[in-house]
Design an enzyme around this catalytic site. Sequence first.
Site, PDB file in Angstrom:
ATOM      1  N   LYS A   1      14.485  -3.735  -3.432  1.00 24.76           N
ATOM      2  CA  LYS A   1      14.351  -3.558  -4.893  1.00 24.76           C
ATOM      3  C   LYS A   1      14.731  -4.810  -5.683  1.00 24.76           C
ATOM      4  O   LYS A   1      14.132  -5.085  -6.716  1.00 24.76           O
ATOM      5  CB  LYS A   1      15.199  -2.367  -5.350  1.00 24.76           C
ATOM      6  CG  LYS A   1      14.620  -1.066  -4.860  1.00 24.76           C
ATOM      7  CD  LYS A   1      15.399   0.143  -5.305  1.00 24.76           C
ATOM      8  CE  LYS A   1      14.701   1.384  -4.751  1.00 24.76           C
ATOM      9  NZ  LYS A   1      15.316   2.618  -5.136  1.00 24.76           N
TER      10      LYS A   1
ATOM     11  N   GLY B   1      28.417   2.132  -3.606  1.00 21.04           N
ATOM     12  CA  GLY B   1      27.259   1.280  -3.351  1.00 21.04           C
ATOM     13  C   GLY B   1      26.971   0.375  -4.532  1.00 21.04           C
ATOM     14  O   GLY B   1      27.282   0.704  -5.683  1.00 21.04           O
TER      15      GLY B   1
HETATM   16  P1  NDP Z   1      20.061  -1.226  -0.532  1.00 23.32           P
HETATM   17  O1  NDP Z   1      19.741  -1.686   0.832  1.00 23.32           O
HETATM   18  O2  NDP Z   1      19.622  -2.014  -1.702  1.00 23.32           O
HETATM   19  O3  NDP Z   1      21.669  -1.048  -0.682  1.00 23.32           O
HETATM   20  C1  NDP Z   1      22.381  -0.389   0.335  1.00 23.32           C
HETATM   21  C2  NDP Z   1      23.794  -0.112  -0.121  1.00 23.32           C
HETATM   22  O4  NDP Z   1      24.440   0.660   0.887  1.00 23.32           O
HETATM   23  C3  NDP Z   1      24.635  -1.370  -0.338  1.00 23.32           C
HETATM   24  O5  NDP Z   1      25.575  -1.111  -1.343  1.00 23.32           O
HETATM   25  C4  NDP Z   1      25.333  -1.503   1.042  1.00 23.32           C
HETATM   26  O6  NDP Z   1      26.543  -2.226   0.989  1.00 23.32           O
HETATM   27  C5  NDP Z   1      25.623  -0.047   1.327  1.00 23.32           C
HETATM   28  N1  NDP Z   1      25.783   0.299   2.743  1.00 23.32           N
HETATM   29  C6  NDP Z   1      24.843   0.204   3.725  1.00 23.32           C
HETATM   30  N2  NDP Z   1      25.354   0.671   4.890  1.00 23.32           N
HETATM   31  C7  NDP Z   1      26.630   1.049   4.631  1.00 23.32           C
HETATM   32  C8  NDP Z   1      27.666   1.604   5.432  1.00 23.32           C
HETATM   33  N3  NDP Z   1      27.492   1.868   6.738  1.00 23.32           N
HETATM   34  N4  NDP Z   1      28.851   1.880   4.838  1.00 23.32           N
HETATM   35  C9  NDP Z   1      29.040   1.639   3.514  1.00 23.32           C
HETATM   36  N5  NDP Z   1      28.087   1.100   2.706  1.00 23.32           N
HETATM   37  C10 NDP Z   1      26.903   0.806   3.266  1.00 23.32           C
HETATM   38  O7  NDP Z   1      19.507   0.288  -0.606  1.00 23.32           O
HETATM   39  P2  NDP Z   1      19.119   1.116  -1.913  1.00 23.32           P
HETATM   40  O8  NDP Z   1      20.176   0.858  -2.903  1.00 23.32           O
HETATM   41  O9  NDP Z   1      17.714   0.884  -2.263  1.00 23.32           O
HETATM   42  O10 NDP Z   1      19.203   2.642  -1.358  1.00 23.32           O
HETATM   43  C11 NDP Z   1      20.459   3.256  -1.111  1.00 23.32           C
HETATM   44  C12 NDP Z   1      20.280   4.747  -0.852  1.00 23.32           C
HETATM   45  O11 NDP Z   1      19.815   5.403  -2.013  1.00 23.32           O
HETATM   46  C13 NDP Z   1      19.268   5.093   0.263  1.00 23.32           C
HETATM   47  O12 NDP Z   1      19.769   6.188   0.996  1.00 23.32           O
HETATM   48  C14 NDP Z   1      18.041   5.509  -0.507  1.00 23.32           C
HETATM   49  O13 NDP Z   1      17.225   6.409   0.241  1.00 23.32           O
HETATM   50  C15 NDP Z   1      18.700   6.213  -1.691  1.00 23.32           C
HETATM   51  N6  NDP Z   1      17.815   6.287  -2.841  1.00 23.32           N
HETATM   52  C16 NDP Z   1      17.413   7.513  -3.270  1.00 23.32           C
HETATM   53  C17 NDP Z   1      16.614   7.643  -4.364  1.00 23.32           C
HETATM   54  C18 NDP Z   1      16.196   8.998  -4.809  1.00 23.32           C
HETATM   55  O14 NDP Z   1      15.280   9.084  -5.639  1.00 23.32           O
HETATM   56  N7  NDP Z   1      16.841  10.052  -4.355  1.00 23.32           N
HETATM   57  C19 NDP Z   1      16.120   6.490  -5.105  1.00 23.32           C
HETATM   58  C20 NDP Z   1      16.656   5.236  -4.608  1.00 23.32           C
HETATM   59  C21 NDP Z   1      17.439   5.160  -3.500  1.00 23.32           C
HETATM   60  P3  NDP Z   1      26.544  -3.847   1.149  1.00 23.32           P
HETATM   61  O15 NDP Z   1      26.207  -4.388  -0.214  1.00 23.32           O
HETATM   62  O16 NDP Z   1      27.939  -4.150   1.544  1.00 23.32           O
HETATM   63  O17 NDP Z   1      25.520  -4.183   2.187  1.00 23.32           O
END
Ligand code: NDP
Length: 276
Positions: free
Chosen positions: A65, A126
Amino acid sequence: MDRYEVIGNPVSHSRSPWIHSRFALQTGQSIEYQRHEVVPEQFEEEVHHFFMTGGCGLNITLPFKERACALTTQRSPRVEMAGAANTLGYTAGVLWADNTDGVGLVRDLAENLRVPLRGARVLLLGAGGAARGVVQPLLEAGVAMLDIINRSPIRARELVSEISSRMVGAQAVIQAYGWDDLPQQPYDVVLNATATAVTGSMPDLPATLFTSRTLAYDLGYGSGMTPFMMRARERGADWVVDGLGMLVEQAAESFFLWRGVRPETMTVLQDLRSSL
Ligand code: NDP
């Protein structure tokens, strides 16, 4: 037929094709909508190829994104605020970007679940693309406190500093934390915007974050309870909800941007839930 896709990695979990085909049927629009998994090195190239070969619109999902925002020339105020885009289109030779995640989440919370957001104390887990998209709409909905925790604390701090620099005269208190440095107070709403519904591993959460009245809401979703929902339940939250409502609401807003028609969401959400 007009072509649409959701692009991400992974993307196999996405229910967007199902939702958009229901919207199309309901509103009499003729569209084709597919999933497209791309390797990170080819994201920009694939987006250009899609639009240069006649594609009409893309939804962008994790982890692209923020890169989608950087790629486009015409960005909505919602994208400028978030630094992240989930909806792209191509109109009159211009590649444009918007972000419907925030409006989708706030509609699900405020209208579908009837959560009073004005004055609420909110914890956001997040600081990735989805988190960026929901911050500003939550502040506009009047939350009193917004604490943001991220695995890489620097990203939470950067997000808080960006918001604070824009929010002149804002009422909300906004702070950043890392997972090693968690706040020790209860919240009205705890939102999980980490990718843990997809990765399957959820860091521990202290029981002090929850009361029995706290809404524990996972933006992620699956066929049952997500790891976050299970953890929140174990820690004392009775009210746990997944992100399917947000998914349908943000999709409806994207559909509206592309097609100029606003679909009805409630029956689509009910049918989506029973199809899982
Ligand atoms: P990104 O890849 O942009 O961000 C991922 C986030 O998750 C970062 O903050 C990352 O931290 C964190 N993260 C990843 N793995 C772990 C872990 N094991 N423990 C703790 N933190 C972790 O993803 P998005 O923001 O695009 O998506 C995030 C979630 O939101 C997904 O599950 C997606 O499906 C959901 N979503 C749902 C929507 C809906 O309409 N329901 C719309 C948009 C998203 P770090 O920065 O440290 O890597």
